[in-house]
Design a protein around this motif. Structure first.
Motif, mmCIF file in Angstrom:
data_model
loop_
_atom_site.group_PDB
_atom_site.id
_atom_site.type_symbol
_atom_site.label_atom_id
_atom_site.label_comp_id
_atom_site.label_asym_id
_atom_site.label_seq_id
_atom_site.Cartn_x
_atom_site.Cartn_y
_atom_site.Cartn_z
ATOM 1 N N SER A 1 -5.635 -0.588 -6.698
ATOM 2 C CA SER A 1 -5.866 0.894 -7.211
ATOM 3 C C SER A 1 -5.920 0.812 -8.644
ATOM 4 O O SER A 1 -4.809 0.163 -9.164
ATOM 5 C CB SER A 1 -4.872 1.931 -6.608
ATOM 6 N N SER A 2 -6.340 1.576 -9.369
ATOM 7 C CA SER A 2 -6.213 1.693 -10.762
ATOM 8 C C SER A 2 -4.801 2.285 -11.357
ATOM 9 O O SER A 2 -4.568 2.255 -12.371
ATOM 10 C CB SER A 2 -7.229 2.398 -11.502
ATOM 11 N N VAL A 3 -4.346 2.763 -10.241
ATOM 12 C CA VAL A 3 -2.868 3.598 -10.548
ATOM 13 C C VAL A 3 -1.802 2.380 -10.747
ATOM 14 O O VAL A 3 -0.873 2.865 -11.372
ATOM 15 C CB VAL A 3 -2.466 4.506 -9.544
ATOM 16 N N PRO B 1 -4.460 8.437 -5.812
ATOM 17 C CA PRO B 1 -5.646 8.074 -5.268
ATOM 18 C C PRO B 1 -6.142 8.358 -3.949
ATOM 19 O O PRO B 1 -5.386 8.422 -3.141
ATOM 20 C CB PRO B 1 -5.617 6.500 -5.798
ATOM 21 N N ASN B 2 -7.305 8.347 -3.613
ATOM 22 C CA ASN B 2 -7.768 8.217 -2.421
ATOM 23 C C ASN B 2 -7.874 6.944 -1.887
ATOM 24 O O ASN B 2 -7.845 5.874 -2.135
ATOM 25 C CB ASN B 2 -9.387 8.702 -2.457
ATOM 26 N N GLY B 3 -7.218 7.024 -0.500
ATOM 27 C CA GLY B 3 -7.118 5.878 0.253
ATOM 28 C C GLY B 3 -8.105 5.641 1.168
ATOM 29 O O GLY B 3 -8.985 6.240 1.615
ATOM 30 N N TYR C 1 0.873 -1.139 0.114
ATOM 31 C CA TYR C 1 -0.114 0.042 -0.034
ATOM 32 C C TYR C 1 0.808 1.269 0.014
ATOM 33 O O TYR C 1 2.015 1.124 0.334
ATOM 34 C CB TYR C 1 -0.926 -0.061 1.211
ATOM 35 N N PHE D 1 -3.804 3.598 -0.185
ATOM 36 C CA PHE D 1 -4.606 2.765 -1.406
ATOM 37 C C PHE D 1 -3.508 1.455 -1.738
ATOM 38 O O PHE D 1 -2.239 1.710 -1.682
ATOM 39 C CB PHE D 1 -4.612 3.568 -2.608
ATOM 40 N N LYS D 2 -4.008 0.419 -2.129
ATOM 41 C CA LYS D 2 -3.386 -0.920 -2.682
ATOM 42 C C LYS D 2 -2.733 -0.632 -3.816
ATOM 43 O O LYS D 2 -3.265 -0.552 -4.784
ATOM 44 C CB LYS D 2 -4.201 -1.764 -2.428
ATOM 45 N N ILE D 3 -1.374 -1.089 -3.775
ATOM 46 C CA ILE D 3 -0.570 -1.011 -5.321
ATOM 47 C C ILE D 3 -0.282 -2.410 -5.847
ATOM 48 O O ILE D 3 0.117 -2.357 -6.855
ATOM 49 C CB ILE D 3 0.373 -0.135 -5.204
ATOM 50 N N GLN E 1 -1.213 11.117 -10.683
ATOM 51 C CA GLN E 1 -2.088 10.329 -9.832
ATOM 52 C C GLN E 1 -1.950 10.181 -8.202
ATOM 53 O O GLN E 1 -0.630 9.866 -7.980
ATOM 54 C CB GLN E 1 -2.099 8.909 -10.673
#
Length: 289
Positions: free
Chosen positions: A259-261, A224-226, A112, A132-134, A222
């Motif tokens: 996450s989409s990132v 992302p919201n976590g 994350y 946010f999970k990567i 980017q």
């Protein structure tokens, strides 16, 4: 009803209590090494890049405590003073140390990120972090649990552990973390987490989260919201409350979706999908017969 061999494996799992304990000894980026917190070291630790924690035996956060602040970066975690410089789109290695044989527990691996904001990672309040999970990887191959080899039922952690190396008075396992290419540059906390599911059948799944300060460079946009880490898991989640000492064919990794990132390589294929495809094929063959 479990077979006798299943019961023996589960009993062995219950007796194996320290083979996952340990800490991040160092982080490596492009051949450069950055030191992790060493609780019992008598050396200067002002350059540490990993957050400190206070468990007596470097053990886990239990499932019963996943909604407390200890799940964020481990028990009583304190900010690391320094950060690892890393470029977006590159990789780093997290090297975990354990005196008892390395991380031998079966379970998932998750990564994350959380922005530290203007305060910087050395000063950020951990309860304000939103992760946010990567990356995630769980059950690599379904099958019957076969401790200690894990060649039939394979997990993210057991596959990494097959490359365990002796080092000094213990052993190291090395995990690779990919930094998203489009991530906005700035200061982030990397939350590296592995789980031990060997005692999950007793309601005692084990969480091993540890945090690393990163200074990410690049030209991405980017961020992302976590989510609040104290709300990511629940003791009743399917990926937390389960029995792996069976012919296990699927597993739902706990926590938020990746996450989409993150790139496609960070969303690993799942035996669940393979199992569903197999079941559909089996059903169609019966229907068409």
């Amino acid at each position: 009803m479990h077979s006798f061999s299943t019961a023996v494996l589960a009993l062995a799992a219950s007796a194996t209590v320290v083979l996952g304990h340990g800490h991040i000894r160092r982080v490596v980026v492009a051949g450069q090494t950055y030191p992790g917190f060493e609780r019992w070291a008598n050396t200067d630790q002002s350059n540490d890049v990993t957050w400190s924690f206070t468990t007596d035996n470097e053990g886990p956060i239990e499932a019963a405590n996943v909604n407390t602040a200890d799940i964020i970066c481990h028990q009583n975690a304190k900010n690391a003073p320094k950060s690892v410089p890393v470029a977006a789109g590159s990789s780093l290695q997290v090297v975990r140390f354990n005196t008892q044989g390395g991380f031998e527990h079966p379970g998932p691996e998750m990564h994350y990120l959380a922005s530290c904001g203007d305060s910087g990672c050395a000063n950020v309040e951990k309860t304000s972090l939103r992760f946010f999970k990567i990356y995630e990887k769980g059950l690599v191959k379904g099958g019957m649990a076969d401790d200690p080899d894990w060649n039939m039922q394979k997990w993210a952690t057991t596959e990494v552990h097959k490359n365990v190396q002796p080092e000094g008075e213990g052993f190291i396992d090395t995990y690779t973390v990919h930094i998203p290419a489009d991530i906005k540059p700035g200061n982030y906390v990397l939350r590296h987490e592995v789980m031990g599911l060997h005692r999950a059948h007793l309601g005692e799944a084990e969480f091993y989260p540890q945090c690393v300060n990163l200074e990410i460079s690049g030209s991405g946009s980017q961020q992302p919201n976590g989510v609040n880490p104290m709300e990511m898991y629940h003791a009743s989640d399917p990926g937390v409350a389960l029995d792996i000492w069976v012919d296990l064919e699927s597993y739902k990794i706990p926590g938020p979706a990746v996450s989409s990132v993150a790139s496609k390589r960070d969303i690993e294929s799942s035996p669940t999908l393979k199992t569903h495809a197999r079941d559909i094929k089996h059903w169609l063959s019966k229907f068409m017969a």
